[in-house]
Design a protein around this motif. Structure first.
Motif, PDB file in Angstrom:
ATOM      1  N   MET A  45       0.867  -1.287   0.070  1.00  0.00           N
ATOM      2  CA  MET A  45      -0.235  -0.130  -0.112  1.00  0.00           C
ATOM      3  C   MET A  45       0.929   1.272   0.083  1.00  0.00           C
ATOM      4  N   ASP A  46       0.745   2.184  -0.749  1.00  0.00           N
ATOM      5  CA  ASP A  46       1.520   3.361  -0.815  1.00  0.00           C
ATOM      6  C   ASP A  46       1.142   4.415   0.293  1.00  0.00           C
ATOM      7  N   GLN A  47       2.093   5.476   0.339  1.00  0.00           N
ATOM      8  CA  GLN A  47       2.378   6.274   1.491  1.00  0.00           C
ATOM      9  C   GLN A  47       1.251   7.246   1.285  1.00  0.00           C
ATOM     10  N   GLN A  48       0.573   7.473   0.283  1.00  0.00           N
ATOM     11  CA  GLN A  48      -0.631   8.475   0.141  1.00  0.00           C
ATOM     12  C   GLN A  48      -1.858   7.656   0.893  1.00  0.00           C
ATOM     13  N   LEU A  49      -2.103   6.461   0.529  1.00  0.00           N
ATOM     14  CA  LEU A  49      -2.979   5.804   1.358  1.00  0.00           C
ATOM     15  C   LEU A  49      -2.933   5.876   2.628  1.00  0.00           C
ATOM     16  N   LEU A  50      -1.728   5.204   2.928  1.00  0.00           N
ATOM     17  CA  LEU A  50      -1.358   5.153   4.579  1.00  0.00           C
ATOM     18  C   LEU A  50      -1.566   6.884   5.256  1.00  0.00           C
ATOM     19  N   ASP A  51      -1.296   7.650   4.579  1.00  0.00           N
ATOM     20  CA  ASP A  51      -1.457   8.828   5.127  1.00  0.00           C
ATOM     21  C   ASP A  51      -2.793   9.199   5.186  1.00  0.00           C
ATOM     22  N   LEU A  52      -3.883   9.094   4.405  1.00  0.00           N
ATOM     23  CA  LEU A  52      -5.381   9.201   4.529  1.00  0.00           C
ATOM     24  C   LEU A  52      -5.829   8.280   5.653  1.00  0.00           C
ATOM     25  N   ILE A  53      -5.651   6.972   5.517  1.00  0.00           N
ATOM     26  CA  ILE A  53      -6.125   6.253   6.572  1.00  0.00           C
ATOM     27  C   ILE A  53      -5.677   6.766   7.921  1.00  0.00           C
ATOM     28  N   LYS A  54      -4.292   7.177   8.203  1.00  0.00           N
ATOM     29  CA  LYS A  54      -4.145   7.778   9.500  1.00  0.00           C
ATOM     30  C   LYS A  54      -4.619   9.031   9.981  1.00  0.00           C
ATOM     31  N   ARG A  55      -4.716   9.838   8.886  1.00  0.00           N
ATOM     32  CA  ARG A  55      -5.336  11.265   8.908  1.00  0.00           C
ATOM     33  C   ARG A  55      -6.766  11.230   9.411  1.00  0.00           C
ATOM     34  N   SER A  56      -7.578  10.375   8.901  1.00  0.00           N
ATOM     35  CA  SER A  56      -8.870  10.644   8.422  1.00  0.00           C
ATOM     36  C   SER A  56      -9.742   9.149   8.890  1.00  0.00           C
ATOM     37  N   VAL A  57      -9.118   8.219   8.760  1.00  0.00           N
ATOM     38  CA  VAL A  57      -9.800   6.828   8.892  1.00  0.00           C
ATOM     39  C   VAL A  57      -9.358   6.233  10.283  1.00  0.00           C
ATOM     40  N   GLY A  58     -10.086   6.420  11.461  1.00  0.00           N
ATOM     41  CA  GLY A  58      -9.672   5.891  12.743  1.00  0.00           C
ATOM     42  C   GLY A  58      -9.873   4.573  13.112  1.00  0.00           C
ATOM     43  N   SER A  59     -10.777   3.961  12.396  1.00  0.00           N
ATOM     44  CA  SER A  59     -11.005   2.488  12.653  1.00  0.00           C
ATOM     45  C   SER A  59     -11.728   1.972  11.393  1.00  0.00           C
ATOM     46  N   VAL A  60     -11.811   0.500  11.283  1.00  0.00           N
ATOM     47  CA  VAL A  60     -12.355  -0.241  10.396  1.00  0.00           C
ATOM     48  C   VAL A  60     -13.933   0.134  10.363  1.00  0.00           C
ATOM     49  N   LEU A 104      -8.225   9.770  -3.909  1.00  0.00           N
ATOM     50  CA  LEU A 104      -7.733   8.806  -2.854  1.00  0.00           C
ATOM     51  C   LEU A 104      -8.618   7.745  -2.287  1.00  0.00           C
ATOM     52  N   VAL A 105      -9.686   8.360  -1.827  1.00  0.00           N
ATOM     53  CA  VAL A 105     -10.799   7.570  -1.357  1.00  0.00           C
ATOM     54  C   VAL A 105     -11.230   6.381  -2.123  1.00  0.00           C
ATOM     55  N   ASP A 106     -11.345   6.760  -3.783  1.00  0.00           N
ATOM     56  CA  ASP A 106     -11.527   5.493  -4.885  1.00  0.00           C
ATOM     57  C   ASP A 106     -10.490   4.648  -4.777  1.00  0.00           C
ATOM     58  N   ARG A 107      -9.114   5.026  -4.571  1.00  0.00           N
ATOM     59  CA  ARG A 107      -8.172   4.052  -4.441  1.00  0.00           C
ATOM     60  C   ARG A 107      -8.236   3.081  -3.309  1.00  0.00           C
ATOM     61  N   LEU A 108      -8.625   3.986  -1.951  1.00  0.00           N
ATOM     62  CA  LEU A 108      -8.584   3.211  -0.803  1.00  0.00           C
ATOM     63  C   LEU A 108      -9.809   2.081  -0.781  1.00  0.00           C
ATOM     64  N   GLU A 109     -10.956   2.608  -1.530  1.00  0.00           N
ATOM     65  CA  GLU A 109     -12.003   1.605  -1.512  1.00  0.00           C
ATOM     66  C   GLU A 109     -11.637   0.324  -2.530  1.00  0.00           C
ATOM     67  N   LEU A 110     -10.871   0.614  -3.443  1.00  0.00           N
ATOM     68  CA  LEU A 110     -10.493  -0.473  -4.433  1.00  0.00           C
ATOM     69  C   LEU A 110      -9.468  -1.293  -3.491  1.00  0.00           C
ATOM     70  N   GLU A 111      -8.686  -0.687  -2.888  1.00  0.00           N
ATOM     71  CA  GLU A 111      -7.594  -1.489  -2.069  1.00  0.00           C
ATOM     72  C   GLU A 111      -8.286  -2.454  -1.119  1.00  0.00           C
ATOM     73  N   ARG A 134     -11.358  -3.584  -1.150  1.00  0.00           N
ATOM     74  CA  ARG A 134     -12.021  -4.491  -1.883  1.00  0.00           C
ATOM     75  C   ARG A 134     -10.972  -5.674  -2.234  1.00  0.00           C
ATOM     76  N   ASN A 135      -9.881  -5.453  -2.721  1.00  0.00           N
ATOM     77  CA  ASN A 135      -8.949  -6.092  -3.235  1.00  0.00           C
ATOM     78  C   ASN A 135      -8.023  -6.992  -1.976  1.00  0.00           C
ATOM     79  N   ARG A 136      -7.746  -6.214  -1.131  1.00  0.00           N
ATOM     80  CA  ARG A 136      -7.006  -6.490   0.019  1.00  0.00           C
ATOM     81  C   ARG A 136      -7.335  -5.999   1.471  1.00  0.00           C
ATOM     82  N   PRO A 137      -8.505  -6.536   1.728  1.00  0.00           N
ATOM     83  CA  PRO A 137      -9.051  -6.183   3.043  1.00  0.00           C
ATOM     84  C   PRO A 137      -8.260  -6.356   4.324  1.00  0.00           C
TER      85      PRO A 137
END
Length: 122
Positions: A1-16, A80-87, A89-92
């Protein structure tokens, strides 16, 4: 998973739960009341309200009198959200691990990006 997605997760997505909530809002295209989200996600009021607050602070949703709806702050965030959704779906499992990873793991992942040679992808 690339750093942009990791940053989005850590910045905005606090939980599953927050990710699941975001994807419900994104897929529906409509505003949802907090109670409807609690019912849809089979969650608690506390989890939903905390998730909504985090997603709103991260510029992913907006809340108003009619409820919460998906509304990314800009086109880059929407992509980024589109990419996160795809990620997701493919690698939960990889996305879940990124969400729950301690801060040290995030720092290690960032520093590992600078290592030379072939690197194992999650």
């Amino acid at each position: 998973m690339d750093q942009q997605l990791l940053d989005l997760i850590k910045r905005s997505v606090g939980s599953v739960w927050a990710l699941e909530l975001l994807l419900v809002l994104k897929s529906s295209g409509q505003a949802w009341s907090e109670q409807d989200l609690i019912t849809e996600l089979r969650s608690s009021q506390l989890v939903v309200s905390q998730s909504l607050a985090g997603l709103a602070a991260g510029g992913l949703i907006e809340t108003g009198p009619k409820g919460a709806r998906y509304h990314p702050a800009d086109e880059e965030t929407a992509q980024l959200v589109d990419r996160l959704e795809l990620e997701y779906r493919n690698r939960p499992d990889a996305v879940r691990r990124a969400i729950v990873a301690p801060a040290d793991d995030k720092l290690k992942s960032f520093s590992d990006a600078f290592l030379w040679g072939k690197r194992k992808d999650d």
